[in-house]
Design a protein around this motif. Structure first.
Motif, mmCIF file in Angstrom:
data_model
loop_
_atom_site.group_PDB
_atom_site.id
_atom_site.type_symbol
_atom_site.label_atom_id
_atom_site.label_comp_id
_atom_site.label_asym_id
_atom_site.label_seq_id
_atom_site.Cartn_x
_atom_site.Cartn_y
_atom_site.Cartn_z
ATOM 1 N N GLU A 47 0.827 -1.200 0.000
ATOM 2 C CA GLU A 47 0.000 0.000 0.000
ATOM 3 C C GLU A 47 0.862 1.252 0.000
ATOM 4 O O GLU A 47 0.587 2.215 -0.728
ATOM 5 N N SER A 53 -4.564 5.608 -5.319
ATOM 6 C CA SER A 53 -5.381 6.820 -5.304
ATOM 7 C C SER A 53 -6.712 6.578 -4.606
ATOM 8 O O SER A 53 -7.261 7.477 -3.968
ATOM 9 N N GLU A 54 -7.242 5.366 -4.748
ATOM 10 C CA GLU A 54 -8.466 4.953 -4.039
ATOM 11 C C GLU A 54 -8.088 3.845 -3.066
ATOM 12 O O GLU A 54 -8.206 2.654 -3.386
ATOM 13 N N PRO A 55 -7.586 4.182 -1.883
ATOM 14 C CA PRO A 55 -7.079 3.149 -0.970
ATOM 15 C C PRO A 55 -8.133 2.151 -0.516
ATOM 16 O O PRO A 55 -7.806 1.020 -0.182
ATOM 17 N N ARG A 104 3.227 12.882 -2.546
ATOM 18 C CA ARG A 104 3.292 12.631 -1.105
ATOM 19 C C ARG A 104 4.421 13.429 -0.456
ATOM 20 O O ARG A 104 4.251 13.970 0.646
ATOM 21 N N VAL A 126 -2.383 6.020 4.760
ATOM 22 C CA VAL A 126 -3.797 5.651 4.578
ATOM 23 C C VAL A 126 -3.851 4.183 4.203
ATOM 24 O O VAL A 126 -3.296 3.777 3.189
ATOM 25 N N ARG A 164 -7.241 9.450 -1.638
ATOM 26 C CA ARG A 164 -6.506 9.209 -0.396
ATOM 27 C C ARG A 164 -6.270 10.521 0.351
ATOM 28 O O ARG A 164 -6.256 10.560 1.580
ATOM 29 N N TYR A 165 -6.095 11.625 -0.387
ATOM 30 C CA TYR A 165 -5.819 12.905 0.261
ATOM 31 C C TYR A 165 -7.078 13.536 0.852
ATOM 32 O O TYR A 165 -6.982 14.441 1.681
#
Length: 240
Positions: A47, A53-55, A104, A126, A164-165
């Motif tokens: 991960e 982008s979509e955890p 990141r 995340v 994720r952000y």
């Protein structure tokens, strides 16, 4: 004597039957704790390496960029190690990972500038178990994410900002530092012209990467290896 023997036999039979029932009721042995721990550690490492982008999407198919990266990883797993196709896929995988790491790192730099040197990594972590349902202030977080996307150069303007952000911004709102983060982001990373995103490290050509994955999965990549060896190993990302 006969009746006593019969009672003994019956008792034995009943005991035997009960033993069989008890055996059937025994719970299955739990998985090896060490194996489970190693699997969880590997999942967490993956991960953090891929920074999905979509955890919360275990299929990695909801967003186009996640789908491309996942497809590249799957294609490489099916390609002989050391082959031209394997090396080519590795270059494209690292290009996508590097682009995500650059985003990141920008966030980490801002958090550290705000005084969160020790906490920056944990704030930016995340996991796949993260859920929008657990967010404390989703509307405000989404509004802030949109502002960061349109009024700073933290993200590529060609793609929607990674979800994720959104989860990270929810944490910053809870800590009451989201507005300070936004001010720093506008200062350190003001918006740029789209032409400036052509620089290495800022854009990935997703359609061409998808074409490469499809060619590799269909076996065309191996057929082209000899030709590629003579002409060079260029990758299809926008990175040099």
């Amino acid at each position: 004597m006969g009746s006593a023997f019969m009672k003994f036999c019956c008792c034995c039979c009943i005991t035997s039957d009960n033993d069989d029932e008890d055996d059937e009721k025994q719970p299955l042995l739990p998985p090896d704790p060490l194996e489970y721990f190693n699997r969880e550690v590997q999942k967490r490492r993956d991960e953090e390496t891929n920074l999905w982008s979509e955890p919360g999407d275990p299929s990695h198919s909801e967003r186009k960029d996640d789908r491309v990266l996942y497809s590249l990883l799957q294609a490489r797993n099916k390609t002989p190690m050391g082959s031209t196709g394997y090396r080519r896929l590795s270059v494209d995988i690292e290009a996508m990972r590097d682009t995500r790491r650059e985003v990141r790192d920008k966030w980490k730099q801002i958090l550290e500038n705000l005084g969160f040197m020790a906490e920056a990594d944990s704030l930016l972590t995340v996991s796949a178990g993260a859920s929008h349902d657990r967010m404390r202030n989703a509307p405000a977080a989404r509004e802030l994410l949109h502002t960061l996307h349109t009024e700073t150069s933290l993200f590529s303007s060609r793609q929607p900002p990674p979800e994720r952000y959104l989860l990270i911004l929810d944490r910053l709102l809870y800590l009451d530092i989201a507005e300070d983060f936004l001010a720093k982001a506008k200062r350190f990373y003001p918006p740029t012209d789209n032409s400036e995103e052509d620089e290495p490290g800022l854009a990935i050509n997703l359609p061409l990467l998808l074409a490469r994955v499809e060619a590799s999965m269909n076996g065309k990549g191996n057929e082209e290896e000899s030709e590629d060896d003579s002409g060079g190993e260029g990758n299809l990302s926008d990175r040099s």
